[in-house]
Design an enzyme around this catalytic site. Structure first.
Site, PDB file in Angstrom:
ATOM      1  N   LYS A   1      12.412  13.217  30.355  1.00 14.84           N
ATOM      2  CA  LYS A   1      13.217  13.331  31.570  1.00 14.84           C
ATOM      3  C   LYS A   1      12.405  13.972  32.702  1.00 14.84           C
ATOM      4  O   LYS A   1      11.389  13.438  33.085  1.00 14.84           O
ATOM      5  CB  LYS A   1      14.504  14.082  31.234  1.00 14.84           C
ATOM      6  CG  LYS A   1      15.217  13.553  29.973  1.00 14.84           C
ATOM      7  CD  LYS A   1      15.638  12.120  30.137  1.00 14.84           C
ATOM      8  CE  LYS A   1      16.252  11.407  28.942  1.00 14.84           C
ATOM      9  NZ  LYS A   1      16.272  11.933  27.634  1.00 14.84           N
TER      10      LYS A   1
ATOM     11  N   ARG B   1      -3.228  15.139  13.998  1.00 20.26           N
ATOM     12  CA  ARG B   1      -1.839  15.589  13.799  1.00 20.26           C
ATOM     13  C   ARG B   1      -1.796  17.110  13.856  1.00 20.26           C
ATOM     14  O   ARG B   1      -0.894  17.705  14.423  1.00 20.26           O
ATOM     15  CB  ARG B   1      -1.256  15.085  12.467  1.00 20.26           C
ATOM     16  CG  ARG B   1       0.076  15.754  12.129  1.00 20.26           C
ATOM     17  CD  ARG B   1       0.871  15.056  11.016  1.00 20.26           C
ATOM     18  NE  ARG B   1       0.065  14.588   9.922  1.00 20.26           N
ATOM     19  CZ  ARG B   1      -0.531  15.369   8.998  1.00 20.26           C
ATOM     20  NH1 ARG B   1      -0.383  16.685   9.037  1.00 20.26           N
ATOM     21  NH2 ARG B   1      -1.265  14.839   8.036  1.00 20.26           N
TER      22      ARG B   1
HETATM   23  C1  LIG Z   1      19.952  16.726  27.235  1.00 19.90           C
HETATM   24  C2  LIG Z   1      19.147  15.877  26.286  1.00 19.90           C
HETATM   25  N1  LIG Z   1      18.583  16.439  25.212  1.00 19.90           N
HETATM   26  C3  LIG Z   1      17.848  15.713  24.339  1.00 19.90           C
HETATM   27  C4  LIG Z   1      17.693  14.352  24.495  1.00 19.90           C
HETATM   28  C5  LIG Z   1      16.907  13.579  23.468  1.00 19.90           C
HETATM   29  O1  LIG Z   1      15.629  13.298  23.953  1.00 19.90           O
HETATM   30  P1  LIG Z   1      14.773  11.996  23.586  1.00 19.90           P
HETATM   31  O2  LIG Z   1      15.530  10.807  24.098  1.00 19.90           O
HETATM   32  O3  LIG Z   1      13.469  12.236  24.284  1.00 19.90           O
HETATM   33  O4  LIG Z   1      14.641  11.965  22.105  1.00 19.90           O
HETATM   34  C6  LIG Z   1      18.245  13.730  25.602  1.00 19.90           C
HETATM   35  C7  LIG Z   1      18.080  12.271  25.797  1.00 19.90           C
HETATM   36  O5  LIG Z   1      18.742  11.673  26.621  1.00 19.90           O
HETATM   37  C8  LIG Z   1      19.001  14.511  26.524  1.00 19.90           C
HETATM   38  O6  LIG Z   1      19.584  13.961  27.603  1.00 19.90           O
END
Ligand SMILES: Cc1ncc(COP(=O)(O)O)c(C=O)c1O
Length: 380
Positions: free
Chosen positions: A200, A50
């Site tokens: 993403k 961790r």
């Molecule tokens: C622009 C944006 N920020 C943050 C997040 C949150 O990320 P996570 O789903 O990996 O927790 C998302 C998720 O869709 C997102 O589109």
């Protein structure tokens, strides 16, 4: 290795061949703990995974390099990164100004969870200087901006927001998930912290959930690193390895996402069923000039509104065959979704509610002709 162009750093930064074996690819260190050579005799500073793991550390170095920062940290998800960041930057009674079209999950974290610990917040149109100034309070610690935003693809001027934040003694956080560091580097424009959902474009293959924070502020970097370990929302070694592997192709993937998105936009603009197309690359987009200044390409996300309202939007989402109906974005495969009922359902009834006739596309890197044919049959 810290020098070189973006693609060179994406492949090499933090990723020297393994000193023990010469392995060219950073090994996945699937271990929770490390042998000590006598009490406190740590090899390379590692004691417990961790607190530190060599695979995750390699990703930290790569993230810091690509975002022009000095400290990168990898988390279990984008929201885990956001939670650690907000609880590092603010205390009970502090105030956050966030974009009026922030990701629904960010809004939920602030409005439903952190508000219970006394965090106050105001959604505002960050592209309107008067609205932004009106939203600021003496207790404002953070301006939280997503540019381009999800799913409306609004653009905010990062350098301007940084000046407003710093005048007020606050920090500017930029969620750079949609652009990726290949197209936009907020720290170089004055932002204090960059946030990513590495789920993403950085992960890029729809096979890992992760998050990241990057800063160039050494003091803040120390505080975040302390809380990364103390709060414990760290990325596991396998997830860190997947993101590290994917960063190597980020540049070529983004070039193709941008090229395919431009073809899709051109097609949608001419389609009679489409009322409007939201894409920062369009000269008619209100944020186009700012986007052209602060981004080197306009990205792979495209949203559009249907003339015949919500029913028509739902039908298109259900009819595509190559564009898969699914949440998330930024992978090599094209996805379609209805934000109002899917990703942004948590914003229903709030100031962040999205239009019901809106469809969001994550344009992948397939052959553009096949993507257009699929949209054509779905819109027919
Ligand atoms: C622009 C944006 N920020 C943050 C997040 C949150 O990320 P996570 O789903 O990996 O927790 C998302 C998720 O869709 C997102 O589109």
């Amino acid at each position: 290795m810290t020098g070189g162009g973006f693609n060179t750093r994406a492949i090499h930064a933090g990723q020297e061949p393994d000193p023990a074996t010469g392995a060219v690819i950073v090994p996945m260190h699937l271990t929770t703990t490390y042998k000590q050579d006598g009490v406190g005799g740590l090899r390379g500073g590692y004691e417990y995974s961790r607190s530190g793991n060599p695979t995750r550390d390699a990703l930290h170095a790569a993230l810091a390099s690509l975002e022009d920062g000095t400290r990168g940290l990898a988390f279990a998800s984008g929201l885990a990164a956001e939670d650690t960041l907000l609880r590092t930057l603010s205390r009970s009674g502090d105030h956050v100004v966030l974009g009026g079209d922030a990701y629904g999950g960010t809004f939920r974290l602030i409005s439903r969870v952190l508000s219970q610990w006394g965090l106050e917040y105001t959604p505002a149109d960050l592209s309107d200087p008067d609205a932004l100034r009106a939203a600021m309070r003496p207790t404002t610690r953070v301006i939280w901006c997503e540019t381009p935003s999800n799913p409306l693809l609004n653009v905010s001027d990062i350098a301007f927001l940084a000046s407003i934040a710093h005048e007020a003694g606050a920090r500017l956080v930029v969620d750079n998930t949609f652009a990726s560091p290949y197209l936009q580097r907020p720290l170089s424009l004055g932002a204090d912290v960059v946030v990513h959902s590495t789920t993403k474009y950085l992960g890029g293959h729809s096979d890992v959930v992760g998050g990241a924070l990057v800063t160039a502020d050494a003091g803040l970097g120390e505080e975040l690193a302390y809380n990364h370990n103390a709060m414990g929302a760290v990325a596991g070694p396998f997830d860190a390895w997947l993101v590290l592997r994917s960063l190597k192709t980020l540049g070529v993937r983004m070039d193709r996402h941008c090229a395919n998105a431009a073809r899709v936009v051109e097609f949608l603009l001419d389609h009679p069923a489409v009322a409007s197309v939201l894409y920062p690359g369009l000269p008619s987009h209100p944020g186009h000039d700012v986007a052209a200044r602060q981004m080197s390409g306009f990205g792979g996300m495209v949203s559009f509104r249907l003339r015949d309202g919500e029913e028509a939007a739902l039908k298109v989402c259900e009819r595509t065959q190559l564009f898969t109906l699914a949440e998330s974005l930024g992978g090599v495969e094209s996805l379609i979704e209805h934000p109002g009922r899917m990703t942004h359902a948590s914003a229903a009834g709030s100031p962040l509610e999205v239009p019901a006739d809106l469809v969001r596309l994550s344009v992948g890197i397939e052959d553009a002709g096949d993507l257009l044919a699929d949209l054509e049959q779905a819109l027919a």
